[in-house]
Design an enzyme around this catalytic site. Structure first.
Site, mmCIF file in Angstrom:
data_model
loop_
_atom_site.group_PDB
_atom_site.id
_atom_site.type_symbol
_atom_site.label_atom_id
_atom_site.label_comp_id
_atom_site.label_asym_id
_atom_site.label_seq_id
_atom_site.Cartn_x
_atom_site.Cartn_y
_atom_site.Cartn_z
ATOM 1 N N ASN A 211 39.359 45.569 44.635
ATOM 2 C CA ASN A 211 38.352 46.433 44.020
ATOM 3 C C ASN A 211 36.964 45.882 44.347
ATOM 4 O O ASN A 211 36.739 44.675 44.261
ATOM 5 C CB ASN A 211 38.554 46.483 42.506
ATOM 6 N N ASP B 259 47.538 36.977 37.121
ATOM 7 C CA ASP B 259 46.584 37.769 36.350
ATOM 8 C C ASP B 259 46.959 37.660 34.873
ATOM 9 O O ASP B 259 48.133 37.724 34.514
ATOM 10 C CB ASP B 259 46.638 39.237 36.807
ATOM 11 N N VAL C 268 35.462 41.530 37.671
ATOM 12 C CA VAL C 268 35.091 40.116 37.812
ATOM 13 C C VAL C 268 34.368 39.959 39.152
ATOM 14 O O VAL C 268 34.925 40.284 40.207
ATOM 15 C CB VAL C 268 36.333 39.194 37.760
ATOM 16 N N HIS D 8 44.278 41.448 44.647
ATOM 17 C CA HIS D 8 45.430 41.603 43.748
ATOM 18 C C HIS D 8 46.687 41.706 44.598
ATOM 19 O O HIS D 8 46.724 42.480 45.554
ATOM 20 C CB HIS D 8 45.332 42.909 42.948
ATOM 21 N N HIS E 8 38.356 38.918 44.913
ATOM 22 C CA HIS E 8 39.767 38.616 44.657
ATOM 23 C C HIS E 8 40.650 39.721 45.205
ATOM 24 O O HIS E 8 40.271 40.891 45.218
ATOM 25 C CB HIS E 8 40.033 38.421 43.164
HETATM 26 P P1 AMP Z 1 39.179 43.641 38.921
HETATM 27 O O1 AMP Z 1 39.206 44.705 37.874
HETATM 28 O O2 AMP Z 1 39.652 44.082 40.264
HETATM 29 O O3 AMP Z 1 37.834 42.913 38.977
HETATM 30 O O4 AMP Z 1 40.255 42.576 38.466
HETATM 31 C C1 AMP Z 1 39.961 41.502 37.644
HETATM 32 C C2 AMP Z 1 41.286 41.008 37.125
HETATM 33 O O5 AMP Z 1 41.079 39.693 36.613
HETATM 34 C C3 AMP Z 1 41.884 41.833 35.992
HETATM 35 O O6 AMP Z 1 43.158 42.312 36.377
HETATM 36 C C4 AMP Z 1 41.953 40.852 34.820
HETATM 37 O O7 AMP Z 1 43.118 41.031 34.044
HETATM 38 C C5 AMP Z 1 41.939 39.506 35.525
HETATM 39 N N1 AMP Z 1 41.374 38.411 34.771
HETATM 40 C C6 AMP Z 1 40.194 38.358 34.104
HETATM 41 N N2 AMP Z 1 40.013 37.148 33.551
HETATM 42 C C7 AMP Z 1 41.099 36.404 33.878
HETATM 43 C C8 AMP Z 1 41.514 35.069 33.591
HETATM 44 N N3 AMP Z 1 40.764 34.241 32.853
HETATM 45 N N4 AMP Z 1 42.691 34.641 34.089
HETATM 46 C C9 AMP Z 1 43.465 35.467 34.829
HETATM 47 N N5 AMP Z 1 43.135 36.732 35.138
HETATM 48 C C10 AMP Z 1 41.970 37.198 34.664
#
Ligand code: AMP
Ligand code: ZN
Length: 114
Positions: free
Chosen positions: A87, A30, A96, A102, A100
């Site tokens: 999430n 992340d 995003v 975490h 995914h």
């Molecule tokens: P969520 O809030 O569960 O959708 O988590 C999305 C996660 O993606 C967050 O923890 C962000 O820090 C991470 N994130 C967003 N863009 C990128 C990226 N380009 N590379 C790595 N992590 C990312």
């Protein structure tokens, strides 16, 4: 899916610190870690969220979980423990729109819910 940052990372079109890749899933760090170890494990194909995952994709769902299990062991956190979070949707804090998981280990630096 064009415009999806996680699809771009999976396809090598955007930078990512990839730690694992196979036919079904990709795992990478992340970019804003909330703990000492914070990985994201994503399906290679674009699936917007858990809501869009079909039961016919149960092998993929299981593979996400077992990839997390294997990575936790590889990264040396299996014994101490770790947290898996998925999430889903706005109220679930999903920022995003590409499914995914975490994998979070080590002392939490704080937890954001989107
Ligand atoms: P969520 O809030 O569960 O959708 O988590 C999305 C996660 O993606 C967050 O923890 C962000 O820090 C991470 N994130 C967003 N863009 C990128 C990226 N380009 N590379 C790595 N992590 C990312
Ligand atoms: Zn995507």
């Amino acid at each position: 899916m064009s415009g999806c940052i996680f699809c771009q990372i999976v396809n090598g079109e955007a930078p990512g610190r990839i730690v694992h890749r196979d036919a079904l899933v990709t795992a990478f760090h992340d970019r804003r870690p909330i703990s000492a170890l914070h990985l994201l494990i994503v399906p290679n194909e674009h699936i917007a969220s858990l809501n869009e995952l079909d039961e016919s994709q149960s092998a993929l769902a299981a593979h996400l979980l077992f990839t997390a299990q294997r990575l936790a062991a590889q990264m040396g956190v299996a014994e101490k423990g770790y947290r898996l979070v998925m999430n889903t949707g706005r109220d679930g804090g999903q920022s995003v729109a590409h499914l995914h998981l975490h994998l979070i280990a080590g002392r939490l630096a704080g937890w954001h819910l989107g």
